[in-house]
Every structure is written in C-alpha cells, then in structure tokens.
Design a protein around this motif. Structure first.
Motif, PDB file in Angstrom:
ATOM      1  N   THR A  71       0.917  -0.977   0.120  1.00  0.00           N
ATOM      2  CA  THR A  71      -0.300   0.104  -0.101  1.00  0.00           C
ATOM      3  C   THR A  71       0.582   1.486   0.065  1.00  0.00           C
ATOM      4  O   THR A  71       0.443   1.955  -0.571  1.00  0.00           O
ATOM      5  N   ASP A  72       1.962   1.129   0.798  1.00  0.00           N
ATOM      6  CA  ASP A  72       2.841   2.411   0.367  1.00  0.00           C
ATOM      7  C   ASP A  72       3.215   3.003  -0.269  1.00  0.00           C
ATOM      8  O   ASP A  72       3.423   3.865  -0.987  1.00  0.00           O
ATOM      9  N   HIS A  73       4.074   1.454  -1.251  1.00  0.00           N
ATOM     10  CA  HIS A  73       4.277   1.810  -2.416  1.00  0.00           C
ATOM     11  C   HIS A  73       4.015   2.275  -3.488  1.00  0.00           C
ATOM     12  O   HIS A  73       4.108   3.636  -3.972  1.00  0.00           O
ATOM     13  N   ARG A  75       0.628   3.552  -3.331  1.00  0.00           N
ATOM     14  CA  ARG A  75       0.799   5.180  -2.410  1.00  0.00           C
ATOM     15  C   ARG A  75       1.791   6.489  -3.254  1.00  0.00           C
ATOM     16  O   ARG A  75       1.264   7.626  -3.418  1.00  0.00           O
TER      17      ARG A  75
END
Length: 235
Positions: A71-73, A75
């Motif tokens: 998810t972080d990547h 986003r």
C-alpha cells in the motif's frame, strides 16, 4: 520459437495484457499494476507499457505477498487509479483498432475487473473486446484430461515457456503470449482470430458448466448455484 508454416496468420503479431490487483473479486478489487505489449511470431516483445496505480484502497497483505506491491509503495509511486484505468483501456482500444488479437491468460478475470474499474470511475469501458485469445481456455479445450493445475506457471512449464517472475504483470503477460504461440505450434487452431474468439465463448461456457457439476458433486457448490462461464467479460 518456430511456428509451423501453416500457423494462423494472426500470430504474426499479438497484443498481451495482464493485471495484478488487490484481490480476486472482479466486482470489488482494484488494479495495482498493468502491462500491455506486442509480441512478434517468435515471442519477442516489440513494444510494451507498464502502469503502477494507487488503487485508492489498502492492498491486502496476501495480495502484496503475490505481486510485491505494498500500500505504501503504491501510494508513493502509483498514478491515480482513474488515470491508469483510462490509459489501459485506451491502449487496448488502439491494439484492437489495429486488428491485433489480445492474449490474456484467464481473460475473463482481467477484462471483467477492468470493466468494473471503468464503471467505478465513470470511464467508458471496452465494448465487447474482440478478438481475445485466452491460453487457459484453449489449453483446457484441446487437452481436457491432462491432470494437474492450470495456473500460468504450470501451463507455461508444460509448454516449455520460460516464466521467471510469476505474478509480475509484465512477465505474466509475455509468458501468456508465448504460451499462445506454443499452443498454435502444438494444435491446429482456427486461422481466423475472430473464429477462435467465437469458439472460446462456447468452450468457456462448457468448461464452467463442467466445473459447476464437479463442485456440486463434491459439495463446494449448492445444487442451485453455478459458475459464470461468460467470456471474455463477465457481468
């Protein structure tokens, strides 16, 4: 990869298409990565484009374990989902307009999820995409009783197609295209991509009916349930 002299003419060039997503529900899950390319008759990729989307929802840990995108990547590095959906649809439309068949392994998954993403974002969806070539449907039709799973990894290995990075959209798309070439070498496929597309509609329907009967027999489905065999876009 050498094809027979009488191989279908449409195999001179084929498009390839694959999505990696947040899950397996075509109505609810979202695109994370996409790949569209063009292969020549020898399986060499002549052109390619990749997309990374921010799907707008958390990517489940299980999905990240499959394709490697967190998810972080997504986003931090992904493009807005509506932009990616529009560009993927546009790229497919260009290839179809050029008369290229598009190879997608388990095509009803990718094209159905793409259709639902288009509706979600208010983007005109592909209207009856055709011709589509689905190596999974073709392999099951021509080698119905071969035991074992029919995942892309297993089927690619069966037809001696190299797949080094399974569940990466680009690797899966290219491998699916090369499996399609291998199927054309192994079996006598229709010379018209349009005819093959039409036959796959019937094959997919029959395969779903057969799997429905099996699942009911083993108790995985209730007698009044059935699998949707609509291809290449489920409702």
């Amino acid at each position: 990869m050498t094809l027979p002299i009488d191989a279908p003419a449409w195999l001179t060039r084929v498009g390839v298409f694959d999505l990696e997503t947040t899950g397996v529900d075509v109505t609810q899950d979202r695109i994370v990565t996409a790949h569209i390319g063009v292969l020549d008759r020898h399986g060499r990729e002549l052109a390619a484009r990749d997309w990374l989307a921010d799907p707008g929802v958390p990517i489940p840990v299980g999905a990240t374990a499959v394709h490697g995108i967190s998810t972080d990547h997504a986003r931090a590095h992904g493009r807005p989902a509506d932009e990616v959906v529009a560009q993927v649809i546009g790229a497919l439309q260009v290839l179809f307009a050029q008369g290229l068949p598009i190879v997608a392994y388990n095509a009803s998954y990718d094209f159905s999820l793409l259709a639902h993403e288009a509706r979600r974002h208010g983007i005109p969806e592909l209207t009856t995409p055709s011709p589509v070539i689905d190596p999974l449907v073709i392999d099951k039709a021509f080698d119905r009783y071969r035991p074992g799973k029919r995942t892309l990894t297993v089927v690619a290995d069966h037809y001696e197609v190299r797949l080094d990075a399974a569940h990466e959209a680009s690797a899966d798309a290219v491998a699916a295209g090369r499996v399609a070439l291998a199927l054309a070498r192994e079996f006598t496929l229709p010379h018209s991509a349009a005819e093959l597309h039409t036959r796959q509609i019937g094959w997919a329907r029959d395969q779903a009916a057969g799997l429905t009967e099996y699942f009911i027999r083993i108790g995985r489905l209730d007698p009044d349930e059935s699998l949707d065999g609509t291809w290449p876009v489920r409702g």
